[in-house]
Design an enzyme around this catalytic site. Sequence first.
Site, PDB file in Angstrom:
ATOM      1  N   ASP A  19       0.728  -1.137   0.050  1.00 39.18           N
ATOM      2  CA  ASP A  19      -0.083   0.115   0.091  1.00 39.18           C
ATOM      3  C   ASP A  19       0.907   1.139  -0.011  1.00 39.18           C
ATOM      4  O   ASP A  19       1.955   1.186   0.504  1.00 39.18           O
ATOM      5  CB  ASP A  19      -1.070  -0.107   1.306  1.00 39.18           C
ATOM      6  CG  ASP A  19      -2.219   0.943   1.076  1.00 39.18           C
ATOM      7  OD1 ASP A  19      -2.435   1.351  -0.085  1.00 39.18           O
ATOM      8  OD2 ASP A  19      -2.913   0.981   2.030  1.00 39.18           O
ATOM      9  N   HIS A  36       2.370   3.427  -9.029  1.00 42.14           N
ATOM     10  CA  HIS A  36       2.223   1.846  -9.101  1.00 42.14           C
ATOM     11  C   HIS A  36       3.434   1.354  -9.959  1.00 42.14           C
ATOM     12  O   HIS A  36       3.971   0.353  -9.693  1.00 42.14           O
ATOM     13  CB  HIS A  36       1.115   1.451 -10.106  1.00 42.14           C
ATOM     14  CG  HIS A  36       0.016   1.888  -9.569  1.00 42.14           C
ATOM     15  ND1 HIS A  36      -0.482   1.438  -7.992  1.00 42.14           N
ATOM     16  CD2 HIS A  36      -1.326   2.564  -9.630  1.00 42.14           C
ATOM     17  CE1 HIS A  36      -1.628   2.027  -7.601  1.00 42.14           C
ATOM     18  NE2 HIS A  36      -2.219   2.628  -8.604  1.00 42.14           N
ATOM     19  N   SER A  64      -7.107  -6.013  -5.587  1.00 43.35           N
ATOM     20  CA  SER A  64      -8.281  -6.519  -5.058  1.00 43.35           C
ATOM     21  C   SER A  64      -9.602  -6.559  -6.039  1.00 43.35           C
ATOM     22  O   SER A  64      -9.755  -5.703  -6.805  1.00 43.35           O
ATOM     23  CB  SER A  64      -8.614  -5.753  -3.823  1.00 43.35           C
ATOM     24  OG  SER A  64      -9.189  -4.421  -4.001  1.00 43.35           O
ATOM     25  N   LEU A 130      11.265 -20.434  -5.163  1.00 38.24           N
ATOM     26  CA  LEU A 130      10.460 -19.609  -4.395  1.00 38.24           C
ATOM     27  C   LEU A 130       8.872 -19.821  -5.004  1.00 38.24           C
ATOM     28  O   LEU A 130       8.789 -19.640  -6.450  1.00 38.24           O
ATOM     29  CB  LEU A 130      10.786 -18.180  -4.568  1.00 38.24           C
ATOM     30  CG  LEU A 130       9.913 -17.116  -4.242  1.00 38.24           C
ATOM     31  CD1 LEU A 130       9.558 -17.062  -2.747  1.00 38.24           C
ATOM     32  CD2 LEU A 130      10.305 -15.636  -4.580  1.00 38.24           C
TER      33      LEU A 130
HETATM   34  C1  FPP Z   1      -2.062  -0.030  -3.264  1.00 39.09           C
HETATM   35  O1  FPP Z   1      -1.659   1.373  -3.474  1.00 39.09           O
HETATM   36  C2  FPP Z   1      -1.420  -0.756  -4.564  1.00 39.09           C
HETATM   37  C3  FPP Z   1      -2.281  -1.232  -5.681  1.00 39.09           C
HETATM   38  C4  FPP Z   1      -3.582  -1.140  -5.765  1.00 39.09           C
HETATM   39  C5  FPP Z   1      -1.445  -1.749  -6.714  1.00 39.09           C
HETATM   40  C6  FPP Z   1      -0.346  -2.529  -6.248  1.00 39.09           C
HETATM   41  C7  FPP Z   1       0.484  -2.807  -7.871  1.00 39.09           C
HETATM   42  C8  FPP Z   1       1.807  -2.794  -7.863  1.00 39.09           C
HETATM   43  C9  FPP Z   1       2.936  -2.693  -6.646  1.00 39.09           C
HETATM   44  C10 FPP Z   1       2.331  -2.842  -9.412  1.00 39.09           C
HETATM   45  C11 FPP Z   1       3.082  -3.948  -9.724  1.00 39.09           C
HETATM   46  C12 FPP Z   1       2.571  -5.285  -9.205  1.00 39.09           C
HETATM   47  C13 FPP Z   1       2.969  -6.655  -9.808  1.00 39.09           C
HETATM   48  C14 FPP Z   1       2.609  -7.905  -9.159  1.00 39.09           C
HETATM   49  C15 FPP Z   1       3.712  -6.642 -11.202  1.00 39.09           C
HETATM   50  P1  FPP Z   1      -2.550   2.695  -3.341  1.00 39.09           P
HETATM   51  O2  FPP Z   1      -2.621   2.936  -4.781  1.00 39.09           O
HETATM   52  O3  FPP Z   1      -3.979   2.228  -2.632  1.00 39.09           O
HETATM   53  O4  FPP Z   1      -1.880   3.740  -2.665  1.00 39.09           O
HETATM   54  P2  FPP Z   1      -2.447   4.983  -1.721  1.00 39.09           P
HETATM   55  O5  FPP Z   1      -3.299   3.884  -0.451  1.00 39.09           O
HETATM   56  O6  FPP Z   1      -1.330   5.540  -1.274  1.00 39.09           O
HETATM   57  O7  FPP Z   1      -3.440   5.399  -2.690  1.00 39.09           O
END
Ligand code: FPP
Length: 256
Positions: A19, A36, A64, A130
């Site tokens: 997050d 991201h 999610s 892994l």
């Molecule tokens: C949450 O942060 C993160 C996500 C919803 C996306 C996670 C995806 C990645 C790290 C990209 C790469 C992943 C792979 C497996 C290639 P948020 O957007 O909710 O952050 P915030 O709470 O600061 O708004």
Amino acid sequence: MNAPIPTGTVPRHIAVIMDGNGRWAARRKRPRAIGHRAGARTVNLCIDFCLERGVGVLTLFAFSSENWGRPDEEVGALMKLFLGALDREVGELHRRGVRLRFIGERGRFSDAIRGRMAAAERLTAGNTRLTLAVAASYGGRQDIAQAARSLAEDVAAGRLRPDQIDEAALGARVALADLPAPDLFIRTGGDLRISNFLLWQLAYTELWFTETLWPELGVAELEQALQVYASRERRFGLTGEQIAFAQDAPPGEGHP
Ligand code: FPP
């Protein structure tokens, strides 16, 4: 320099909520998609860390069930990022002995993404260093519901009696049932929540939270999480004395 972690206390399975990408980008006055993309670099760092430390399973919450509700532009950017990562990273992960798994409702993804997910799983199926499980369009409640539905179908078809439904039967049908449950849960970004991640599987998992935003997480903090994990006493509902007795007893004897 951190103290060495005693052997036997490296988690077999780490589950992560990554997050803080959006806030990381906002602080730089950049679009969320840039956050991201920065987060994807931390994914690689985390995989390297698990390979080096001998962690057997890493489960990442990439998207999610609820994330489909984000603005179209952000969902589109994430899909592009997933497709790009599947194209670029899978060969190298395979070379390094990583087995890839995807959990969640993959029917909601495009044919292109679904095809690459299946191809990546096929290619890496024999790897053992892994297991990298990517939770995509995943929700813990939905996971439990699909396990319940599958049991109900077996009962309706006469393959199972209702009195045979117990924790083991349901637990065998949730995602990742063939792997050890997570020993350690990590959430970055400061929120103290499970957010519908692996609800069944996290029942006895040690939880570790950090304020650090996902793109800024580094090896030093991952080491710290492992140190904290190693210092925790896991009792699984038993008393500390029972656990100490079980650990002192020769194998096969005295386990409470
Ligand atoms: C949450 O942060 C993160 C996500 C919803 C996306 C996670 C995806 C990645 C790290 C990209 C790469 C992943 C792979 C497996 C290639 P948020 O957007 O909710 O952050 P915030 O709470 O600061 O708004």
